[in-house]
Design an enzyme around this catalytic site. Structure first.
Site, PDB file in Angstrom:
ATOM      1  N   TYR A   1      -2.611 -34.869  48.461  1.00 53.57           N
ATOM      2  CA  TYR A   1      -2.348 -35.335  47.094  1.00 53.57           C
ATOM      3  C   TYR A   1      -1.193 -34.570  46.459  1.00 53.57           C
ATOM      4  O   TYR A   1      -1.123 -33.332  46.505  1.00 53.57           O
ATOM      5  CB  TYR A   1      -3.603 -35.158  46.235  1.00 53.57           C
ATOM      6  CG  TYR A   1      -3.371 -35.426  44.757  1.00 53.57           C
ATOM      7  CD1 TYR A   1      -3.193 -36.725  44.303  1.00 53.57           C
ATOM      8  CD2 TYR A   1      -3.283 -34.380  43.843  1.00 53.57           C
ATOM      9  CE1 TYR A   1      -2.957 -36.985  42.960  1.00 53.57           C
ATOM     10  CE2 TYR A   1      -3.044 -34.624  42.497  1.00 53.57           C
ATOM     11  CZ  TYR A   1      -2.887 -35.931  42.059  1.00 53.57           C
ATOM     12  OH  TYR A   1      -2.636 -36.177  40.736  1.00 53.57           O
TER      13      TYR A   1
ATOM     14  N   HIS B   1       6.032 -36.848  32.680  1.00 56.21           N
ATOM     15  CA  HIS B   1       4.939 -36.204  31.969  1.00 56.21           C
ATOM     16  C   HIS B   1       5.390 -35.475  30.708  1.00 56.21           C
ATOM     17  O   HIS B   1       4.562 -34.914  29.981  1.00 56.21           O
ATOM     18  CB  HIS B   1       4.218 -35.225  32.902  1.00 56.21           C
ATOM     19  CG  HIS B   1       3.365 -35.899  33.945  1.00 56.21           C
ATOM     20  ND1 HIS B   1       3.881 -36.792  34.849  1.00 56.21           N
ATOM     21  CD2 HIS B   1       2.033 -35.822  34.220  1.00 56.21           C
ATOM     22  CE1 HIS B   1       2.906 -37.229  35.642  1.00 56.21           C
ATOM     23  NE2 HIS B   1       1.780 -36.654  35.278  1.00 56.21           N
TER      24      HIS B   1
ATOM     25  N   TYR C   1     -25.902 -11.021  -0.299  1.00 56.68           N
ATOM     26  CA  TYR C   1     -25.781 -11.096   1.157  1.00 56.68           C
ATOM     27  C   TYR C   1     -24.382 -10.775   1.658  1.00 56.68           C
ATOM     28  O   TYR C   1     -24.216 -10.185   2.734  1.00 56.68           O
ATOM     29  CB  TYR C   1     -26.139 -12.503   1.651  1.00 56.68           C
ATOM     30  CG  TYR C   1     -27.606 -12.844   1.630  1.00 56.68           C
ATOM     31  CD1 TYR C   1     -28.569 -11.945   1.159  1.00 56.68           C
ATOM     32  CD2 TYR C   1     -28.047 -14.080   2.101  1.00 56.68           C
ATOM     33  CE1 TYR C   1     -29.909 -12.276   1.148  1.00 56.68           C
ATOM     34  CE2 TYR C   1     -29.388 -14.419   2.089  1.00 56.68           C
ATOM     35  CZ  TYR C   1     -30.325 -13.515   1.606  1.00 56.68           C
ATOM     36  OH  TYR C   1     -31.645 -13.852   1.591  1.00 56.68           O
TER      37      TYR C   1
ATOM     38  N   GLU D   1      -9.276 -39.943  35.728  1.00 51.68           N
ATOM     39  CA  GLU D   1      -9.559 -38.694  35.024  1.00 51.68           C
ATOM     40  C   GLU D   1     -10.475 -39.046  33.847  1.00 51.68           C
ATOM     41  O   GLU D   1     -10.033 -39.219  32.711  1.00 51.68           O
ATOM     42  CB  GLU D   1      -8.237 -38.052  34.601  1.00 51.68           C
ATOM     43  CG  GLU D   1      -7.410 -37.672  35.827  1.00 51.68           C
ATOM     44  CD  GLU D   1      -5.922 -37.539  35.556  1.00 51.68           C
ATOM     45  OE1 GLU D   1      -5.517 -37.602  34.379  1.00 51.68           O
ATOM     46  OE2 GLU D   1      -5.170 -37.383  36.535  1.00 51.68           O
TER      47      GLU D   1
END
Length: 522
Positions: free
Chosen positions: A56, A86, A282, A414
């Site tokens: 791959y 990309h 507190y 994916e």
């Protein structure tokens, strides 16, 4: 400069080391051992191509195109195209320190010798770090699985002469800067483009930066909270060691110890021992429990981040010419969850700090209303608390866990992604707000302590007060408080405020973090 060299691919990278490398106070280089591993791994990839073994990303397409074979003559073109295809990030560029950390952590991962990249490629990445030629990386576009694909693609476009870089304060086309240095773009070899963009370095860079920044805030919050308690004539009884032995969470125990040491030998504290007040609100009384819980979250994020700093997050992993594994080490879930947890932890420190700001304004326990004597004509410190209220609420809106969501990508190949990139960016935004909130509390506490004079706090807290007063003076009437807030935010963010207090403590023979090494950044 620390002359100790960090060896990529061999030495253990921790938060202190990665930040030193990013800041330029330490230098990294490839050792002979790492070079040998890189050369061997690259040879395995060459053998895969020559023997036509299907692997791959070496001779197949990417994602849903994993079953599409690529010819041997196109394996190099494939790697060039993956950086182009990309590079789809949008939004503003990430901060330069984050981009530097991405470069550092990527070279450290690749130098371990399981990714098949060439030595020349790692040397070029190192050149970018050493010469402060930092790629422009858009902040949005990663889903945090299959690696931080879009930001890493932008990070490495300059390797092939594309994209943009920051150089000497200017944003310029990468090719222009390469030409300026007389350097030619690289021609990527098989597997290299995929190895460059597969990984969690975007998430990791925000996590590493977040660990450091949250640490600074946590250290400052204890000191500033102690100053507010002094100004409000609160008691240190809730910090008694005997109480915390009964519920010994590490963070809680540490904060209680720090508060005891910070308040020790305070004349202000001694002046109201018999005042008759039974319990404090507190936000004063429960500082160990609240600050401590956030410290536990910080410690968890730090531990997981340091694991990831030394991990190989590529896919596939190259073990030998005939031994490769396609797995999921690129998946960001291991950091996505603790980053979301850290968002909550940081937001809660801001939440309790805002409550103390409010208490300081009420005009109780001997303090003037709104911390100014002539109010009416003056609004005093009323409006800075509006800002803390706004920032606290903004942080609440940022606390929705990005890791709770997943949207399938790559046509379902994916089908579960981490969204950890969003978790990391959200933590950065929450920390921005937290630094401002703590600055406003510090400004208010310094003002309030002035009304306790001539009584003085402990020597350590007086050093904190004195250092802050170098930047912001007492306010007898209204002024533009945003300028004061910015000044104090700076000394919180750059850690100089905490360092000054630690120096004062050391001069008294006091280690505020003694016996709690796990909460220190070395």
């Amino acid at each position: 400069m620390n002359e100790k060299i960090f060896h990529y691919g061999e030495d253990v990278l921790d938060i202190g080391a990665v930040m030193a490398l990013a800041e330029g106070s330490r230098k990294g280089q490839l050792s002979p051992g790492a070079v040998a591993k890189v050369l061997a791994s690259q040879q395995h990839v060459s053998d895969i191509v020559q023997r036509n073994i299907t692997v791959y990303g070496i001779n197949t397409g990417f994602g849903i195109l994993a079953d599409t074979r690529i010819s041997e003559e196109d394996t190099r073109t494939l790697q060039h195209k993956i950086l182009q295809s990309h590079s789809v990030g949008v939004g503003d560029p990430i901060p330069l320190p984050i981009a530097r950390i991405m470069l550092i952590t990527k070279i450290h991962a690749l130098a371990q010798g399981f990714s098949g990249v060439r030595l020349e490629t790692l040397q070029r990445i190192s050149w970018h770090i050493d010469n402060d030629v930092i790629p422009v990386v858009p902040e949005k576009g990663s889903v945090g699985a299959s690696g931080d694909l879009a930001p890493l693609a932008h990070l490495f476009l300059p390797l092939i002469g594309l994209g943009e870089v920051f150089h000497k304060g200017l944003r310029r086309p990468a090719r222009e800067v390469l030409d300026l240095f007389g350097i030619a773009p690289l021609q990527l070899g098989p597997k290299e483009g995929l190895a460059l963009i597969n990984g969690t370095q975007f998430i990791l860079a925000f996590a590493a930066s977040g660990v450091q920044r949250l640490h600074y805030c946590l250290e400052a919050a204890d000191i500033i909270g102690a100053m507010s308690l002094e100004a409000l004539t609160g008691t240190k009884a809730p910090f008694d060691e005997r109480l915390h032995r009964l519920r010994p969470f590490a963070g809680t125990t540490l904060v209680a110890q720090r508060l005891r040491l910070l308040l020790n030998n305070s004349a202000i504290m001694q002046s109201h021992v018999d005042c008759g007040r039974v319990q404090d609100p507190y936000s004063l009384r429960c500082m160990p429990q609240v600050h401590g819980a956030s410290r536990n979250a910080w410690q968890h994020l730090r531990a997981l981040t340091e694991t990831e700093l030394n991990a190989v997050t590529d896919n596939p992993i190259i073990l030998g010419a005939g031994d490769t594994i396609s797995g999921g080490n690129f998946h960001g879930q291991p950091l996505a969850l603790p980053l979301d947890y850290a968002c909550l932890a940081a937001a809660e420190i801001g939440n309790i700090s805002d409550r103390r700001c409010y208490l300081l304004l009420e005009g109780k326990w001997g303090l003037p209303l709104l911390l100014m004597k002539n109010v009416g004509l003056n609004s005093g410190f009323m409006i800075p608390q509006y800002t803390t209220a706004a920032l606290v609420t903004e942080n609440k809106t940022l606390c929705f866990p990005a890791s709770a969501d997943s949207i399938p990508t790559s046509l379902g190949q994916e089908d579960h992604v981490s969204m950890g990139s969003i978790s990391g960016r959200k933590l950065s935004l929450v920390l921005d707000n937290l630094e401002y909130i703590l600055a406003i509390e510090l400004m208010s506490a310094c003002q309030a302590i002035e009304f306790r004079r001539p009584l003085r706090s402990s020597e350590i807290l007086e050093a904190a007060h004195e250092y802050a007063r170098n930047f912001v003076g007492f306010a007898s009437e209204d002024r533009i408080f945003s300028e004061d807030i910015l000044q104090l935010r700076t000394i919180i963010r750059d850690h100089s405020f905490v360092k000054k207090v630690d120096e004062a403590a050391t001069a008294k023979g006091v280690d505020l973090n003694s016996t709690f090494e796990a909460f220190k950044i070395i």
